[in-house]
Scaffold this motif. Structure first.
Motif, PDB file in Angstrom:
ATOM      1  N   GLY A 266     -27.104 -28.859 127.209  1.00 46.41           N
ATOM      2  CA  GLY A 266     -26.311 -28.732 128.421  1.00 46.41           C
ATOM      3  C   GLY A 266     -25.166 -27.746 128.312  1.00 46.41           C
ATOM      4  O   GLY A 266     -25.214 -26.774 127.555  1.00 46.41           O
ATOM      5  N   HIS A 267     -24.087 -28.033 129.059  1.00 46.45           N
ATOM      6  CA  HIS A 267     -23.035 -27.049 129.286  1.00 46.45           C
ATOM      7  C   HIS A 267     -22.171 -26.750 128.060  1.00 46.45           C
ATOM      8  O   HIS A 267     -21.572 -25.681 127.977  1.00 46.45           O
ATOM      9  CB  HIS A 267     -22.134 -27.533 130.434  1.00 46.45           C
ATOM     10  N   PHE A 268     -22.088 -27.682 127.112  1.00 46.92           N
ATOM     11  CA  PHE A 268     -21.298 -27.451 125.903  1.00 46.92           C
ATOM     12  C   PHE A 268     -22.217 -27.355 124.682  1.00 46.92           C
ATOM     13  O   PHE A 268     -22.220 -28.247 123.828  1.00 46.92           O
ATOM     14  CB  PHE A 268     -20.288 -28.588 125.695  1.00 46.92           C
ATOM     15  N   PRO A 269     -22.966 -26.266 124.557  1.00 44.14           N
ATOM     16  CA  PRO A 269     -23.949 -26.176 123.458  1.00 44.14           C
ATOM     17  C   PRO A 269     -23.313 -26.198 122.077  1.00 44.14           C
ATOM     18  O   PRO A 269     -23.915 -26.699 121.126  1.00 44.14           O
ATOM     19  CB  PRO A 269     -24.661 -24.843 123.722  1.00 44.14           C
ATOM     20  N   MET A 270     -22.091 -25.685 121.954  1.00 40.22           N
ATOM     21  CA  MET A 270     -21.418 -25.661 120.646  1.00 40.22           C
ATOM     22  C   MET A 270     -20.998 -27.061 120.198  1.00 40.22           C
ATOM     23  O   MET A 270     -20.737 -27.268 119.014  1.00 40.22           O
ATOM     24  CB  MET A 270     -20.215 -24.712 120.670  1.00 40.22           C
ATOM     25  N   LEU A 271     -20.964 -28.008 121.115  1.00 38.12           N
ATOM     26  CA  LEU A 271     -20.684 -29.396 120.772  1.00 38.12           C
ATOM     27  C   LEU A 271     -21.960 -30.235 120.717  1.00 38.12           C
ATOM     28  O   LEU A 271     -22.089 -31.120 119.882  1.00 38.12           O
ATOM     29  CB  LEU A 271     -19.722 -30.006 121.799  1.00 38.12           C
ATOM     30  N   GLU A 272     -22.886 -29.942 121.615  1.00 39.72           N
ATOM     31  CA  GLU A 272     -24.096 -30.774 121.713  1.00 39.72           C
ATOM     32  C   GLU A 272     -25.095 -30.458 120.604  1.00 39.72           C
ATOM     33  O   GLU A 272     -25.691 -31.373 120.023  1.00 39.72           O
ATOM     34  CB  GLU A 272     -24.738 -30.580 123.091  1.00 39.72           C
ATOM     35  N   ASN A 273     -25.299 -29.174 120.327  1.00 40.85           N
ATOM     36  CA  ASN A 273     -26.218 -28.748 119.258  1.00 40.85           C
ATOM     37  C   ASN A 273     -25.572 -27.626 118.451  1.00 40.85           C
ATOM     38  O   ASN A 273     -26.009 -26.473 118.499  1.00 40.85           O
ATOM     39  CB  ASN A 273     -27.551 -28.262 119.856  1.00 40.85           C
ATOM     40  N   PRO A 274     -24.505 -27.941 117.700  1.00 37.81           N
ATOM     41  CA  PRO A 274     -23.686 -26.888 117.086  1.00 37.81           C
ATOM     42  C   PRO A 274     -24.413 -26.009 116.080  1.00 37.81           C
ATOM     43  O   PRO A 274     -24.196 -24.797 116.064  1.00 37.81           O
ATOM     44  CB  PRO A 274     -22.552 -27.671 116.422  1.00 37.81           C
ATOM     45  N   GLU A 275     -25.260 -26.582 115.249  1.00 36.18           N
ATOM     46  CA  GLU A 275     -25.922 -25.770 114.225  1.00 36.18           C
ATOM     47  C   GLU A 275     -26.952 -24.833 114.850  1.00 36.18           C
ATOM     48  O   GLU A 275     -26.993 -23.636 114.525  1.00 36.18           O
ATOM     49  CB  GLU A 275     -26.577 -26.660 113.167  1.00 36.18           C
ATOM     50  N   GLU A 276     -27.755 -25.360 115.752  1.00 29.89           N
ATOM     51  CA  GLU A 276     -28.774 -24.528 116.401  1.00 29.89           C
ATOM     52  C   GLU A 276     -28.126 -23.434 117.236  1.00 29.89           C
ATOM     53  O   GLU A 276     -28.547 -22.273 117.217  1.00 29.89           O
ATOM     54  CB  GLU A 276     -29.682 -25.405 117.271  1.00 29.89           C
ATOM     55  N   TRP A 277     -27.071 -23.797 117.962  1.00 33.35           N
ATOM     56  CA  TRP A 277     -26.344 -22.806 118.760  1.00 33.35           C
ATOM     57  C   TRP A 277     -25.725 -21.735 117.857  1.00 33.35           C
ATOM     58  O   TRP A 277     -25.839 -20.534 118.133  1.00 33.35           O
ATOM     59  CB  TRP A 277     -25.259 -23.510 119.588  1.00 33.35           C
ATOM     60  N   SER A 278     -25.101 -22.152 116.771  1.00 28.40           N
ATOM     61  CA  SER A 278     -24.471 -21.203 115.846  1.00 28.40           C
ATOM     62  C   SER A 278     -25.497 -20.253 115.248  1.00 28.40           C
ATOM     63  O   SER A 278     -25.236 -19.054 115.080  1.00 28.40           O
ATOM     64  CB  SER A 278     -23.737 -21.949 114.733  1.00 28.40           C
ATOM     65  N   ASN A 279     -26.679 -20.768 114.936  1.00 34.62           N
ATOM     66  CA  ASN A 279     -27.742 -19.918 114.385  1.00 34.62           C
ATOM     67  C   ASN A 279     -28.153 -18.833 115.358  1.00 34.62           C
ATOM     68  O   ASN A 279     -28.408 -17.676 114.956  1.00 34.62           O
ATOM     69  CB  ASN A 279     -28.945 -20.767 113.989  1.00 34.62           C
ATOM     70  N   LEU A 280     -28.206 -19.165 116.652  1.00 39.22           N
ATOM     71  CA  LEU A 280     -28.552 -18.163 117.668  1.00 39.22           C
ATOM     72  C   LEU A 280     -27.443 -17.118 117.801  1.00 39.22           C
ATOM     73  O   LEU A 280     -27.704 -15.924 117.976  1.00 39.22           O
ATOM     74  CB  LEU A 280     -28.810 -18.833 119.005  1.00 39.22           C
ATOM     75  N   VAL A 281     -26.217 -17.561 117.715  1.00 39.92           N
ATOM     76  CA  VAL A 281     -25.067 -16.643 117.800  1.00 39.92           C
ATOM     77  C   VAL A 281     -25.061 -15.688 116.612  1.00 39.92           C
ATOM     78  O   VAL A 281     -24.816 -14.485 116.753  1.00 39.92           O
ATOM     79  CB  VAL A 281     -23.747 -17.449 117.856  1.00 39.92           C
ATOM     80  N   LEU A 282     -25.365 -16.211 115.425  1.00 37.81           N
ATOM     81  CA  LEU A 282     -25.236 -15.432 114.195  1.00 37.81           C
ATOM     82  C   LEU A 282     -26.461 -14.587 113.883  1.00 37.81           C
ATOM     83  O   LEU A 282     -26.348 -13.585 113.183  1.00 37.81           O
ATOM     84  CB  LEU A 282     -24.971 -16.378 113.018  1.00 37.81           C
ATOM     85  N   SER A 283     -27.619 -14.980 114.366  1.00 42.53           N
ATOM     86  CA  SER A 283     -28.861 -14.326 113.922  1.00 42.53           C
ATOM     87  C   SER A 283     -28.992 -12.917 114.459  1.00 42.53           C
ATOM     88  O   SER A 283     -28.425 -12.598 115.508  1.00 42.53           O
ATOM     89  CB  SER A 283     -30.059 -15.150 114.366  1.00 42.53           C
TER      90      SER A 283
END
Length: 283
Positions: A266-283
């Motif tokens: 949902g709207h707060f991906p960095m809180l709801e799925n932080p590792e998966e979201w971070s991987n997309l940001v960093l990759s």
């Protein structure tokens, strides 16, 4: 993590005679500056920070009116001024090149900064722009009832005064794809920071950002369509406000971009799925 623990991680900088709360973590050569969303704070990134700081020096500040930063009553809270504060802070920190990551409210601060960059008005270079679930295309957004009431000059102040933590908790849970992923401790921290420094006295003023997204549409969306900066769009698929169609539209119109979906979030991906979201940001 509690609000006090988060506050102890940061420090305050004086910008235009206002106290701005700043988290500055990591020792990498590259710098990631983050523009957080509404009505929360830099605290949104407490779960993602350990992942992001492996690649970047990460700098997150609370915008004026948010979190632990000052919340003056005699202030416009225009996104234009929020961009000024961010740029003055980054100048004070001596930054020469940054990657900008923006979410929600912060995406419109980012688009103002991009518009200025297109006119060669910035004192530093932007290596990359990362946009996450924000209603820059306000005409496509699905605003919640409370957002519509808060942005109204007549109803906004009264809605802010009547709001309580029960209402706040319910509205936050509704914008998660899986509401079980937001803990009571996190909700308590968000609510505490929203109220800190009499924050409810300015929340209706902050809500005018929605009106500004209409007023400055051509400047901000136009800025995105003209930017040469490599752009990454990381979009959660189940955001009920900054819906999937906004991510798709940005992908169509920004010249040099890639779009990455984060499913079932949902709207707060960095809180709801932080590792998966971070991987997309960093990759």
């Amino acid at each position: 993590m509690t609000s006090l623990e988060w506050k102890n991680k940061g420090e305050f900088y004086t910008i235009n005679n206002q106290q701005v709360f700043v988290i500055d973590e990591g020792n990498a050569d590259e710098t990631l500056v983050i523009l957080h969303g509404y009505p929360t704070s830099s605290f949104d990134y407490y779960k993602a920070l350990p992942f992001l700081s492996k690649k970047y020096r990460v700098i997150i500040h609370d915008h004026l009116g948010f979190g632990f930063s000052d919340k003056p009553l005699n202030y416009s809270y225009s996104l234009i001024e929020q961009a000024d504060i961010a740029l003055l802070l980054w100048k004070k920190l001596g930054l020469n090149e940054v990657t900008i990551l923006a979410h929600d409210y912060g995406t419109s601060i980012a688009t103002e900064i991009i518009a200025r960059n297109n006119m060669n008005l910035l004192p530093f270079s932007i290596k990359e722009l990362i946009l996450c679930n924000g209603s820059m295309h306000i005409e496509l957004a699905k605003l919640r009832t409370i957002q519509k009431l808060l942005k109204n000059k007549i109803t906004g102040k009264w809605v802010a005064k009547l709001a309580n933590q029960t209402v706040f908790n319910r509205n936050i849970r509704k914008i998660y794809a899986d509401s079980s992923k937001v803990s009571q401790e996190e909700l308590n921290a968000m609510w505490f920071q929203l109220n800190y420094n009499n924050g409810r006295n300015v929340i209706h003023l902050l809500s005018n950002y929605i009106n500004e997204r209409y007023f400055f549409w051509h400047r901000w969306i136009g800025g995105l369509t003209q930017t040469p900066i490599p752009t990454k769009i990381v979009w959660a698929t189940h955001d009920p406000i900054a819906v999937r169609a906004i991510g798709e539209q940005l992908h169509k119109e920004i010249p040099n971009n890639e779009l990455r979906w984060l499913e079932n979030t949902g709207h707060f991906p960095m809180l709801e799925n932080p590792e998966e979201w971070s991987n997309l940001v960093l990759s």
